[in-house]
Write an enzyme that holds these catalytic residues in place. Structure first.
Site, PDB file in Angstrom:
ATOM      1  N   ASP A   1       0.964  -1.114  -0.038  1.00 24.80           N
ATOM      2  CA  ASP A   1       0.188  -0.046  -0.057  1.00 24.80           C
ATOM      3  C   ASP A   1       1.135   1.410   0.170  1.00 24.80           C
ATOM      4  O   ASP A   1       1.961   1.151   0.569  1.00 24.80           O
ATOM      5  CB  ASP A   1      -0.914  -0.045   1.257  1.00 24.80           C
ATOM      6  CG  ASP A   1      -1.954   1.011   1.258  1.00 24.80           C
ATOM      7  OD1 ASP A   1      -2.022   1.747   0.159  1.00 24.80           O
ATOM      8  OD2 ASP A   1      -2.829   1.165   2.239  1.00 24.80           O
ATOM      9  N   SER A   2       0.571   2.206  -0.386  1.00 28.32           N
ATOM     10  CA  SER A   2       1.299   3.485  -0.679  1.00 28.32           C
ATOM     11  C   SER A   2       1.544   4.154   0.546  1.00 28.32           C
ATOM     12  O   SER A   2       2.468   5.060   0.663  1.00 28.32           O
ATOM     13  CB  SER A   2       0.590   4.573  -1.866  1.00 28.32           C
ATOM     14  OG  SER A   2      -0.516   5.172  -1.122  1.00 28.32           O
ATOM     15  N   GLY A   3       0.830   3.902   1.586  1.00 26.70           N
ATOM     16  CA  GLY A   3       0.866   4.614   2.950  1.00 26.70           C
ATOM     17  C   GLY A   3      -0.012   5.785   3.025  1.00 26.70           C
ATOM     18  O   GLY A   3      -0.084   6.499   3.954  1.00 26.70           O
ATOM     19  N   GLY A   4      -0.812   6.052   2.137  1.00 28.16           N
ATOM     20  CA  GLY A   4      -1.803   7.132   1.907  1.00 28.16           C
ATOM     21  C   GLY A   4      -2.739   7.328   2.908  1.00 28.16           C
ATOM     22  O   GLY A   4      -3.139   8.106   3.631  1.00 28.16           O
TER      23      GLY A   4
ATOM     24  N   ASP B   1      -2.754   8.169  -3.222  1.00 28.32           N
ATOM     25  CA  ASP B   1      -3.918   8.678  -3.344  1.00 28.32           C
ATOM     26  C   ASP B   1      -4.411   9.542  -1.898  1.00 28.32           C
ATOM     27  O   ASP B   1      -3.638   9.361  -0.941  1.00 28.32           O
ATOM     28  CB  ASP B   1      -4.961   7.664  -3.836  1.00 28.32           C
ATOM     29  CG  ASP B   1      -5.213   6.603  -2.704  1.00 28.32           C
ATOM     30  OD1 ASP B   1      -4.089   6.223  -2.057  1.00 28.32           O
ATOM     31  OD2 ASP B   1      -6.165   6.086  -2.484  1.00 28.32           O
TER      32      ASP B   1
ATOM     33  N   GLN C   1     -11.222   6.596  -6.605  1.00 23.08           N
ATOM     34  CA  GLN C   1     -11.822   7.321  -5.432  1.00 23.08           C
ATOM     35  C   GLN C   1     -13.082   7.894  -5.627  1.00 23.08           C
ATOM     36  O   GLN C   1     -13.694   7.681  -6.971  1.00 23.08           O
ATOM     37  CB  GLN C   1     -10.784   8.473  -4.825  1.00 23.08           C
ATOM     38  CG  GLN C   1      -9.451   7.925  -4.350  1.00 23.08           C
ATOM     39  CD  GLN C   1      -9.815   7.119  -2.918  1.00 23.08           C
ATOM     40  OE1 GLN C   1     -10.863   7.310  -2.183  1.00 23.08           O
ATOM     41  NE2 GLN C   1      -8.696   6.228  -2.378  1.00 23.08           N
TER      42      GLN C   1
ATOM     43  N   GLY D   1     -11.114   3.950  -0.529  1.00 21.29           N
ATOM     44  CA  GLY D   1     -12.070   4.791  -0.267  1.00 21.29           C
ATOM     45  C   GLY D   1     -13.329   4.223   0.338  1.00 21.29           C
ATOM     46  O   GLY D   1     -14.415   4.723   0.471  1.00 21.29           O
TER      47      GLY D   1
ATOM     48  N   ASP E   1      -8.064  -7.348   0.577  1.00 21.60           N
ATOM     49  CA  ASP E   1      -6.936  -7.418   1.899  1.00 21.60           C
ATOM     50  C   ASP E   1      -7.650  -6.902   3.022  1.00 21.60           C
ATOM     51  O   ASP E   1      -8.678  -6.161   2.803  1.00 21.60           O
ATOM     52  CB  ASP E   1      -5.815  -6.721   1.563  1.00 21.60           C
ATOM     53  CG  ASP E   1      -5.908  -5.142   1.754  1.00 21.60           C
ATOM     54  OD1 ASP E   1      -5.783  -4.588   2.796  1.00 21.60           O
ATOM     55  OD2 ASP E   1      -6.592  -4.422   0.889  1.00 21.60           O
TER      56      ASP E   1
ATOM     57  N   HIS F   1      -5.774 -19.953  12.024  1.00 27.26           N
ATOM     58  CA  HIS F   1      -7.016 -20.479  11.855  1.00 27.26           C
ATOM     59  C   HIS F   1      -7.788 -19.413  10.884  1.00 27.26           C
ATOM     60  O   HIS F   1      -8.496 -19.924   9.896  1.00 27.26           O
ATOM     61  CB  HIS F   1      -7.947 -20.522  13.315  1.00 27.26           C
ATOM     62  CG  HIS F   1      -9.393 -20.897  12.691  1.00 27.26           C
ATOM     63  ND1 HIS F   1      -9.708 -22.105  12.155  1.00 27.26           N
ATOM     64  CD2 HIS F   1     -10.495 -19.991  12.880  1.00 27.26           C
ATOM     65  CE1 HIS F   1     -10.979 -21.934  12.080  1.00 27.26           C
ATOM     66  NE2 HIS F   1     -11.506 -20.647  12.446  1.00 27.26           N
TER      67      HIS F   1
END
Length: 376
Positions: A92-95, A146, A194, A221, A271, A340
């Protein structure tokens, strides 16, 4: 990266495909365990492979950039070498993490100035350096930078944010395409749709993202507090626009029911931290429904956690033993429950794949959604 669309469901938009990366193949639909800081919490890499049967995991740019830092990861030869995971990784970009620091960041056209949650130090993320950082981390699939809008927000805020995301995407693409893969294997950039829960904005954003013609696309988003019906409506709208010959990734989703409904709407990749986070609190997702293993009713239930699911952890340990470990706050409890839950999530998407191929996905999905929402 290549994507081969293999089957489509006649009664829904569900699909089966295969993504090929330099670190291996990914059978879709797929759930990706979240390894925010280079590790899926409480789970060994061997367990991820042998028990969970994960095909791809996530890392997070914001957290890995701050700790252990790019120098350490680069010296190790990239995140795959650093954490020992030799299958595909997505970062993920960290945005999302930066924008969640609402009191410690400032958004500008250039990028975002923010303070570290660890030590308060000041940092700047721009579309350009986020591409460079993810190149250095070494993920197979990297995400565009983003702005993730909060829910709720008004139309004007969502529109301004979306337009900035599109401008940032152009800068991400320019930087990505002008730089080299760092560790001898190819990397792929996914843009992100978005537009909050506004139909006109989602349509505009999906059309803009599709016009960049990247190898895959993501929907961001959503799953940020809006009603599930709104999430499904926006997803349905967007998957009608995004190219059918590219994988579609619905970010941060979700419950087992969310995943099955998302598959039915044409999503290929998911995810969420839910399976491991809920595991640490004693909530287990099973083939029969949801269990709170801390409840007294499991105190003398010596049956396996989930015999139907299969796998070492779910069939070897009893409900009574796991309840005891949870109440005693033993570390092993988090490990057992996490393995599990992740095993269940990967089983779920593989079952969905099987039913899409067999042609009865919609009927199976409708039964499973009701079943999996039951609290046992």
């Amino acid at each position: 990266m290549k994507f081969e669309l293999q089957y489509t469901d006649a009664q829904s938009k569900a699909r089966v495909g295969e993504i090929t990366t330099d670190h291996g193949k990914i059978q879709t639909p797929i759930f990706m365990p979240v390894g925010t800081q280079g590790t899926v919490k409480a789970v060994h890499q061997r367990e991820l492979k042998e028990d969970v049967k994960a095909e791809i995991i996530l890392g997070n740019t914001y957290h890995l950039y701050l700790r252990p830092g790019l120098e350490t990861i680069e010296q190790a030869g990239g995140l795959h070498k650093f954490n020992g995971w030799d299958k595909p990784i997505l970062t993920d970009s960290g945005g999302y993490q930066v924008f969640s620091l609402s009191n410690n960041r400032k958004i500008k056209e250039e990028g975002v100035v923010f303070k570290s949650h660890i030590d308060g130090s000041k940092h700047v993320f721009t579309p350009e350096n986020i591409m460079d950082i993810q190149r250095t981390i070494g993920a197979d699939i990297i995400m565009a930078f983003d702005e993730c809008t909060p829910y709720p927000c008004d139309h004007q805020y969502a529109k301004t944010s979306m337009e900035r995301t599109h401008r940032w995407l152009k800068r991400c693409v320019d930087r990505f395409d002008s730089t080299e893969d760092k560790y001898g294997y190819s990397q792929t950039l996914f843009p992100i749709v978005q537009g909050s829960t506004f139909k006109d904005l989602r349509i505009q954003s999906a059309e803009t993202i599709a016009s960049f013609e990247r190898e895959g696309n993501a929907i961001g988003g959503l799953s940020v507090g809006e009603p599930a019906e709104d999430m499904y409506e926006m997803t349905d709208l967007v998957t009608d626009i995004l190219p059918k010959d590219k994988p579609r990734y619905l970010m941060g989703v979700g419950t087992p029911a969310n995943i099955l409904e998302g598959i039915g709407l044409g999503i290929d990749m998911f995810d969420c931290v839910m399976p491991t986070r809920q595991a640490r609190h004693g909530q287990l997702f099973t083939t029969q429904g949801i269990i709170n293993i801390k409840n007294q009713k499991w105190e003398r239930d010596f049956s396996p956690i989930d015999e139907e699911l299969g796998g070492y952890v779910s069939t070897f340990y009893s409900k009574a033993y796991l309840r005891h470990l949870m109440r005693a706050q033993e570390l092993l409890a988090a490990q057992i429950a996490s393995v599990h839950n992740l095993t269940f999530y990967l089983w779920l998407v593989k079952e969905a794949r099987k039913h899409i191929i067999e042609g009865d996905f919609r009927e199976w999905k409708d039964i499973m959604v009701k079943k999996l929402m039951q609290r046992l």
